[in-house]
Scaffold this active site. Structure first.
Site, PDB file in Angstrom:
ATOM      1  N   TRP A  40      -1.809   3.531   3.945  1.00 31.08           N
ATOM      2  CA  TRP A  40      -2.064   3.519   2.492  1.00 31.08           C
ATOM      3  C   TRP A  40      -3.574   3.483   2.226  1.00 31.08           C
ATOM      4  O   TRP A  40      -4.068   4.109   1.284  1.00 31.08           O
ATOM      5  CB  TRP A  40      -1.399   2.274   1.873  1.00 31.08           C
ATOM      6  CG  TRP A  40      -1.598   2.159   0.384  1.00 31.08           C
ATOM      7  CD1 TRP A  40      -0.788   2.640  -0.587  1.00 31.08           C
ATOM      8  CD2 TRP A  40      -2.688   1.519  -0.294  1.00 31.08           C
ATOM      9  NE1 TRP A  40      -1.298   2.358  -1.835  1.00 31.08           N
ATOM     10  CE2 TRP A  40      -2.478   1.658  -1.680  1.00 31.08           C
ATOM     11  CE3 TRP A  40      -3.835   0.837   0.127  1.00 31.08           C
ATOM     12  CZ2 TRP A  40      -3.337   1.149  -2.639  1.00 31.08           C
ATOM     13  CZ3 TRP A  40      -4.699   0.338  -0.839  1.00 31.08           C
ATOM     14  CH2 TRP A  40      -4.445   0.496  -2.202  1.00 31.08           C
ATOM     15  N   HIS A  41      -4.302   2.749   3.099  1.00 33.88           N
ATOM     16  CA  HIS A  41      -5.746   2.612   2.888  1.00 33.88           C
ATOM     17  C   HIS A  41      -6.503   3.909   3.157  1.00 33.88           C
ATOM     18  O   HIS A  41      -7.601   4.110   2.630  1.00 33.88           O
ATOM     19  CB  HIS A  41      -6.314   1.487   3.760  1.00 33.88           C
ATOM     20  CG  HIS A  41      -5.995   0.126   3.227  1.00 33.88           C
ATOM     21  ND1 HIS A  41      -4.816  -0.520   3.495  1.00 33.88           N
ATOM     22  CD2 HIS A  41      -6.685  -0.703   2.410  1.00 33.88           C
ATOM     23  CE1 HIS A  41      -4.807  -1.696   2.882  1.00 33.88           C
ATOM     24  NE2 HIS A  41      -5.929  -1.833   2.209  1.00 33.88           N
ATOM     25  N   GLY A  42      -5.946   4.755   4.001  1.00 29.40           N
ATOM     26  CA  GLY A  42      -6.638   6.008   4.285  1.00 29.40           C
ATOM     27  C   GLY A  42      -5.797   6.896   5.170  1.00 29.40           C
ATOM     28  O   GLY A  42      -5.014   6.414   5.990  1.00 29.40           O
TER      29      GLY A  42
END
Lengths: 496, 453
Positions: A327-329
């Protein structure tokens, strides 16, 4: 537009002023228009994506309620359709290249060459945030924990509410929708609330402009050519990256919280002094709370959560954290970073009985400050190590970074002033650590009283409040990292 | 309830006043100080007595490096001030003239027109704008002028209105001056003129003046000129245009400016033209600081001509006849005190001392170093022509007193004697007599002399 931009400095007071002077019934529409204007400051076209996501989840909510009790399968179908479309958009815009490269790498093992993508996709700002918020709503309606919102404007505002639109906190429908509903008929002006909101915004700007953006100077410089630096520089860079990422994430949430509060709306607290955690599990209960709880409620628990076999529980943990990493990257090093968090928690779980026996055997006073401080230090150290995977460009880079960090650690370089040549000179570094000290004081206050910066200030006598605000304002304006650097040489040609 | 409301209103008012005060102080400290340039010129202008200046010279650095108001005063009795800033675009010149007219009723405004050529308003450098705007007080005129320079209401515009947002990165290089400047006396003793005796490293080439060519004057510059003309007419002030001597100024540029001046019925002096036709002589090897600017020697020559011209064309009162000392008298006195003075040439301590004693604004600190016969060191302090202290050192100790705005400390610690003024040591033990001269007017030590007898 960004919170730290000149545009926001003009935009926000206008929005607030008109919000309070206009008839109550127009307030929702006004905030909706303001939110879309705010978003379109980045990329006007991508506002359409929010609208699509809003319309789909809105209709899903309406249809789910309409067929309530009729057919469970139909409701499930609507939910799945909503998830597929929303996550489909997210995957396309955020993970297309990641998937393309991964598939290409797998195919290349079998000798199949996949051509380069001809698409030119720009990641829409905040897509992960508003998608999760809208999807969360659909699931809540499906579960029956919230009622479907019939008023489209109200719902659209819930998805796009500008303070938390691009960087969270990811709000829950049961918390935010109700508040949005009240603004159309309730007296919203509350002097205390407005000043508290402004105080929170001020604190957020301090965290972002004085600490996060300053730390970023050194972090960016070192990470760009990390292979040229020794262990001390690399350690300093990753510690400062921890400070940077915390202040960056948290500042946006704090500004969002403050801006919403000025408008009379309460958002959830997103960071609860995470660096005061004494275990990684506790850390994840304090760090980016809205996201962690989203994953807990909509992924971890549906997977079985803790109420299953130990191997399955560990699998659920690993999967949840790996997805959280993703989700963060859109890159494997983010997945690795997430997975490491899962590993930490699983190891912590496995070692817990051993730890308890150790504490009993040596009669460790677990409530002693020294022991708790040691636990906090260990937690911070473990998190910092994992962050190398977050910040490095690839997993390979992260591993080499860690190798260099430990194998070339020359403690004497701490004393030869070389650390002042990494992007922050002695004065900049002093301001940096002063900022961190203030941050620790504010976080320590949160740990002790479960109250944020606004309460910390409001508890003081009025004169002290004024001094704090003035000091913070001056620090933001003077020490803030923004605008062009001052180059005296540019002005040397004076008197001519 | 009502009481609470009043309290809240009062608290909010106090809060905004407090924040305003703090930010204003931070702004004063952090902003770059262009000492000798716009900062001291502009602040000096606002420190002038209201309606006291007869001639104001406005323009870029060409203005305040060319006309020396102290020469104008000493030679012609004209009370003038150079109110300019480096690389000043025409719209800022107009702003400066508006500021002049708010505080002064000059008889003549002399505008140096170096920046008329081209498009100084839209093609100016950031530095030129910073120099021009930073120290001018906030006003509607200033806001409008900034808008004209920047062209939009954005962060850049905002940074000219509140310069702290541009200069905040200076925090690392702040010096003592930055902290003390705003509390200092802002009097500009050169009346805006930039003093320098430095000479260009090469002989300035003034011979290209006659080259043929074409020039272009921006529309907005012409509009500014027209507005300046109207302002002057409205306020009954004579407007004079002039061009300072410089390299790379040509006849065709003069012709273009003269055409504009003639259309508007303005007088125009071009010192390049005067040099070219032999009416004014320059030593191109000695009168320039660089290709664009005169030094003190060249400025004096131009100023003498300028003074003659002003006297011939305008009715200007000889201010040397003022019944009381005016600020130009004080400025001339200030200047004189910084130059070579007769007492410095005295051969003996006594001769020097007698001359010094004539000036009541001097503090004289005399030290007689011990000899073989009498090893005791003696010190005398004279203020207002009277002895205020005499010490014959025997034991360790200190004596201290205020001299003007400074602090004087005389001390003995073992064999070490010190004469400290504001913490700086001046005592010279090598000779029998040491005379330190502190000037209350210039607030500085003007001489530290030694004599054997």
């Amino acid at each position: 537009m960004q919170f730290t931009s000149f545009d926001f400095l003009v935009f926000f007071p206008i929005v607030v002023l008109l919000f309070y002077v206009m008839p109550k019934r127009f307030r929702q529409l006004w905030l909706l228009l303001a939110s879309y204007y705010f978003y379109m400051g980045w990329n006007a076209k991508y506002a359409l994506l929010i609208l699509i996501s809003t319309v789909i989840t809105y209709l899903c909510g309406i249809f789910t309620v309409r067929i309530d009790g009729e057919c469970k399968r139909k409701r499930l179908f609507i939910l799945i359709a909503s998830l597929v479309i929303n996550f489909g958009i997210l995957v396309f815009y955020k993970y297309f290249y990641f998937l393309h490269d991964t598939i290409a790498a797998v195919l290349s093992v079998f000798g199949i060459k996949l051509g380069a993508s001809r698409l030119d996709i720009i990641l829409p700002v905040g897509i992960s945030f508003y998608t999760f918020q809208a999807v969360g709503y659909t699931i809540d309606v499906y579960r029956g924990t919230v009622k479907a919102e019939k008023n489209f404007i109200r719902y659209a505002l819930f998805v796009s509410f500008f303070p938390q639109l691009v960087a969270g906190p990811i709000e829950r429908s049961d918390h935010l929708l109700g508040q949005i509903e009240t603004i159309a008929h309730k007296k919203m002006w509350d002097f205390d609330k407005v000043t508290r909101g402004l105080l929170m915004m001020l604190w957020g700007f301090f965290m972002k402009m004085v600490i996060a953006d300053r730390a970023a100077v050194l972090v960016d410089q070192v990470f760009a050519i990390y292979y040229m630096f020794g262990g001390v520089a690399l350690t300093l860079a990753i510690v400062l990256f921890a400070v940077q990422i915390y202040c960056d994430f948290a500042s946006y949430s704090v500004i969002a919280l403050g801006a919403a509060k000025v408008l009379g709306i309460e958002l959830m607290i997103n960071f609860e002094a995470p660096f005061f955690s004494r275990s990684i599990r506790e850390f994840w209960g304090r760090w980016h709370v809205s996201l962690s709880s989203w994953f807990r409620d909509y992924l971890y628990i549906p997977l079985g959560g803790n109420r299953c076999s130990t191997p399955r529980k560990y699998f659920n943990t690993m999967l949840t954290f790996a997805v959280s990493g993703l989700w963060h990257g859109a890159s494997w090093h983010y997945v690795a970073w997430g997975a490491i968090q899962g590993i930490y928690i699983i190891i912590g779980d496995i070692l817990r009985p051993l730890k308890t026996r150790f504490q009993d055997f040596f009669q460790v006073r677990v409530k002693a400050f020294g022991y708790q401080f040691f636990q906090g230090l260990c937690t911070f150290f473990l998190f910092v190590l994992s962050l190398v995977f977050f910040r490095a460009d690839t997993v390979k880079d992260a591993l080499y970074y860690l190798y260099r960090m430990f194998m070339t650690f020359d403690v004497w370089s701490l004393f030869d002033e070389s650390i002042y040549y990494l992007g922050l000179d002695r004065k900049e570094m002093s301001v940096m650590w002063l900022g961190v000290l203030i941050l620790l004081l504010v976080d320590a206050y949160y740990v002790r009283k479960k109250a944020l910066f606004d309460t910390l200030v409001k508890e003081q006598p009025l004169a002290v409040q004024y001094v704090i605000v003035a000091a913070l304002l001056v620090m933001i304006i003077v020490f803030g990292v923004y605008g062009e650097g001052y180059n005296a040489a540019q002005f040397i040609y004076f008197q001519f | 309830m009502k009481k609470k409301k009043y309290f809240r209103v009062a608290a909010v008012t106090v809060f905004f006043l407090w924040i305003g005060l703090v930010l204003a102080a931070a702004n004063e400290i952090v902003c770059a100080k262009f000492i000798g340039d716009s900062t001291t010129i502009v602040d000096g202008f606002y420190a002038e007595k209201k309606n006291d200046i007869d001639v104001v010279v406005v323009g870029s650095s060409n203005s305040f490096c060319t006309v020396n108001p102290l020469v104008l005063y000493e030679e012609y009795g004209i009370a003038a001030y150079d109110f300019g800033s480096s690389s000043q675009p025409m719209n800022i010149s107009e702003l400066y003239i508006k500021e002049v007219l708010k505080r002064q009723k000059p008889k003549v405004i002399a505008l140096e027109i170096n920046m008329m050529v081209g498009d100084s308003i839209h093609n100016g450098s950031e530095a030129g704008l910073r120099w021009g705007y930073t120290n001018i007080p906030l006003s509607v005129d200033k806001l409008k002028c900034i808008y004209q320079s920047v062209g939009k209401l954005d962060a850049e515009y905002f940074s000219y209105v509140f310069p702290i947002f541009r200069y905040h990165n200076r925090w690392k290089e702040l010096s003592k001056t930055d902290y003390t400047y705003f509390g200092k006396d802002k009097t500009n003793y050169t009346k805006g003129y930039l003093e320098t005796q430095s000479v260009a490293e090469y002989a300035i080439n003034m011979s290209d003046y006659g080259y043929e060519g074409e020039t272009w004057i921006g529309e907005d510059n012409i509009v500014c000129l027209d507005e300046i003309v109207q302002l002057c007419q409205k306020n009954n002030v004579e407007l004079l245009l002039f061009k300072s001597p410089k390299e790379n100024w040509h006849k065709y540029e003069t012709k273009a400016i003269r055409a504009l001046a003639d259309e508007r019925g303005l007088l125009f002096i071009d010192y390049n033209e005067l040099y070219d036709n032999g009416e004014l002589e320059f030593d191109v090897a000695a009168d320039f600081r660089d290709g664009d600017h005169l030094n003190d020697f060249g400025a004096k020559k131009v100023t003498m001509h300028f003074g003659d011209y002003l006297k011939a064309n305008y009715e200007l009162t000889d201010r040397r006849a003022d019944s009381a000392l005016n600020s130009w008298d004080r400025a001339c006195d200030y200047k004189r005190r910084g130059e070579w003075q007769d007492f410095m040439a005295a051969a003996k301590a006594e001769e020097c001392f007698r001359q010094l004693l004539e000036d009541e604004n001097l503090v004289i600190i005399v030290t007689r170093t011990g000899s073989e016969k009498d090893s005791r060191v003696q010190q005398w302090v004279y203020q207002n022509r009277k002895m205020t202290l005499h010490v014959q050192w025997e034991d360790n100790g200190i004596h201290h007193m205020k001299i003007g705005k400074s602090e004087l400390v005389l001390s003995k610690l073992g064999d070490v004697y010190q004469t400290l003024i504001d913490g700086v040591e001046y005592y010279q033990p090598e000779s029998k007599w040491n005379i330190v001269v502190y000037d209350k007017i210039t607030k500085s030590v003007t001489a530290n002399l030694v004599f054997d007898e």
